[in-house]
Structures are given as structure tokens and as C-alpha cells.
Enzyme design. Structure first.
Site, PDB file in Angstrom:
ATOM      1  N   HIS A   1       7.526   1.236 -10.802  1.00  0.00           N
ATOM      2  CA  HIS A   1       6.350   0.815 -10.036  1.00  0.00           C
ATOM      3  C   HIS A   1       5.084   1.139 -10.794  1.00  0.00           C
ATOM      4  CE1 HIS A   1       7.709   4.804  -8.782  1.00  0.00           C
ATOM      5  NE2 HIS A   1       6.435   5.140  -8.668  1.00  0.00           N
ATOM      6  N   MET A   2       4.122   0.258 -10.645  1.00  0.00           N
ATOM      7  CA  MET A   2       2.800   0.450 -11.225  1.00  0.00           C
ATOM      8  C   MET A   2       1.860   0.836 -10.089  1.00  0.00           C
ATOM      9  SD  MET A   2       0.449  -2.553 -12.849  1.00  0.00           S
ATOM     10  CE  MET A   2       1.230  -2.681 -14.449  1.00  0.00           C
ATOM     11  N   HIS A   3       1.212   2.001 -10.229  1.00  0.00           N
ATOM     12  CA  HIS A   3       0.198   2.396  -9.254  1.00  0.00           C
ATOM     13  C   HIS A   3      -1.113   1.688  -9.599  1.00  0.00           C
ATOM     14  CE1 HIS A   3       2.237   6.131  -7.624  1.00  0.00           C
ATOM     15  NE2 HIS A   3       2.885   6.018  -8.763  1.00  0.00           N
TER      16      HIS A   3
ATOM     17  N   ASN B 148       4.507   6.182 -13.922  1.00  0.00           N
ATOM     18  CA  ASN B 148       5.167   7.448 -14.227  1.00  0.00           C
ATOM     19  C   ASN B 148       6.603   7.153 -14.654  1.00  0.00           C
ATOM     20  OD1 ASN B 148       2.955   9.106 -13.489  1.00  0.00           O
ATOM     21  ND2 ASN B 148       3.498   8.889 -11.320  1.00  0.00           N
TER      22      ASN B 148
ATOM     23  N   ARG C 175       0.841  -1.203   0.000  1.00  0.00           N
ATOM     24  CA  ARG C 175       0.000   0.000   0.000  1.00  0.00           C
ATOM     25  C   ARG C 175       0.875   1.253   0.000  1.00  0.00           C
ATOM     26  NH1 ARG C 175      -5.161  -1.741   0.391  1.00  0.00           N
ATOM     27  NH2 ARG C 175      -5.324  -3.815   1.327  1.00  0.00           N
ATOM     28  N   ASP C 176       0.474   2.224  -0.805  1.00  0.00           N
ATOM     29  CA  ASP C 176       1.194   3.499  -0.875  1.00  0.00           C
ATOM     30  C   ASP C 176       1.102   4.204   0.481  1.00  0.00           C
ATOM     31  OD1 ASP C 176       2.079   5.473  -3.487  1.00  0.00           O
ATOM     32  OD2 ASP C 176       1.715   6.437  -1.546  1.00  0.00           O
ATOM     33  N   ILE C 177       2.205   4.793   0.905  1.00  0.00           N
ATOM     34  CA  ILE C 177       2.254   5.450   2.211  1.00  0.00           C
ATOM     35  C   ILE C 177       1.377   6.702   2.242  1.00  0.00           C
ATOM     36  CG2 ILE C 177       4.230   7.006   1.797  1.00  0.00           C
ATOM     37  CD1 ILE C 177       5.372   5.977   4.499  1.00  0.00           C
TER      38      ILE C 177
END
Ligand code: 5GP
Length: 115
Positions: free
Chosen positions: A100-102, A87, A30-32
Site C-alpha cells: 500500500h502507498m500512503h 513501508n 481513507r486510513d482508519i
């Protein structure tokens, strides 16, 4: 050898992260600083700095990122859809130079770019 980022420490579990999936090729956590109710980063375990650095030898890991994204989306109940985003470098506003893939989901998202 490409330089390590904080994501290498997350892969090795040297710093805390909410890891939702890990195998021999990829790790997802999970993204911080989540921008949507579900915001997960899916990364290759191998350091590939950017999308501009991928090679044929990386295709297994890159393909795995998509199948893992699909499995996580199912687990998260994202049956109405979601967004996968990568990105790349400065113009793409990439901050962490470990590919990284969101995975964004859990609400209606807006247009991809302002019109
Ligand atoms: P980028 O702008 O490079 O595509 O996205 C980098 C993402 O990594 C950002 O959404 C940011 O919140 C996330 N991030 C940066 N450092 C950490 C960290 O230490 N742990 C976690 N879980 N996410 C991080």
C-alpha cells in the site's frame, strides 16, 4: 498464492471502508487511523505482499497507483504538496502485508525521518 489481509475484504467491500476510488487495478480508501488531515491508502487489487515482491507484470497496477494518487491529491485540494510513502517489511515497519502507498497531506509535514 499470497495470504489475504483485511485489505482484500475492503477491496471486495465485505467490510466497511471509506473508498474514494476503485477501478480494475487499484483501490484507494481513507486510513482508519489517520495521521494527517488527508491520509489515504492506495493499493493494488492483486495481493502483492510487499514492495520486495513486485514484478514486471505488476507495472500497470504500480503505475496506476501513482496516477490515482495524483487525482486524489487534486480532489483533496493538496495543491501545496503531499507525501507518498511505502513501508516495506519489518525494518520498514510495515503492518499490513498487502502493498500500500500512503498519501499524507493537508498540513505541513515534518522531516521524513528524525535527524
Ligand atoms: P503500514 O504500517 O503497514 O504501512 O500501514 C498500515 C495502515 O493500514 C495503517 O496506517 C493502519 O491505520 C491502516 N489500517 C489497518 N487496518 C485497517 C482497516 O481495517 N481499515 C482501514 N481503512 N485502514 C486500516
Amino acid at each position: 498464492m499470497p495470504e489475504e489481509t483485511i485489505f482484500s475484504k475492503i477491496i471486495r467491500k465485505e467490510i466497511p471502508a471509506d473508498i474514494v476510488y476503485q477501478d480494475d487495478l487499484v483501490t484507494a480508501f481513507r486510513d482508519i487511523n489517520p495521521l494527517t488531515p488527508t491520509h489515504i491508502l492506495i493499493i493494488p487489487n492483486k495481493i502483492i505482499p510487499t514492495a520486495a515482491d513486485v514484478n514486471e507484470e505488476d507495472e500497470a497496477a504500480l503505475g496506476r497507483m501513482f496516477t490515482v494518487a495524483r487525482k486524489i491529491a487534486e480532489q483533496e485540494g493538496l495543491d501545496k504538496g503531499y507525501r507518498l510513502l511505502v513501508n516495506c517489511k519489518e525494518h520498514g515497519r510495515q503492518e499490513v502485508y498487502h502493498l500500500h502507498m500512503h498519501l499524507f497531506g493537508g498540513k505541513q509535514l515534518g522531516n521524513m525521518l528524525p535527524k
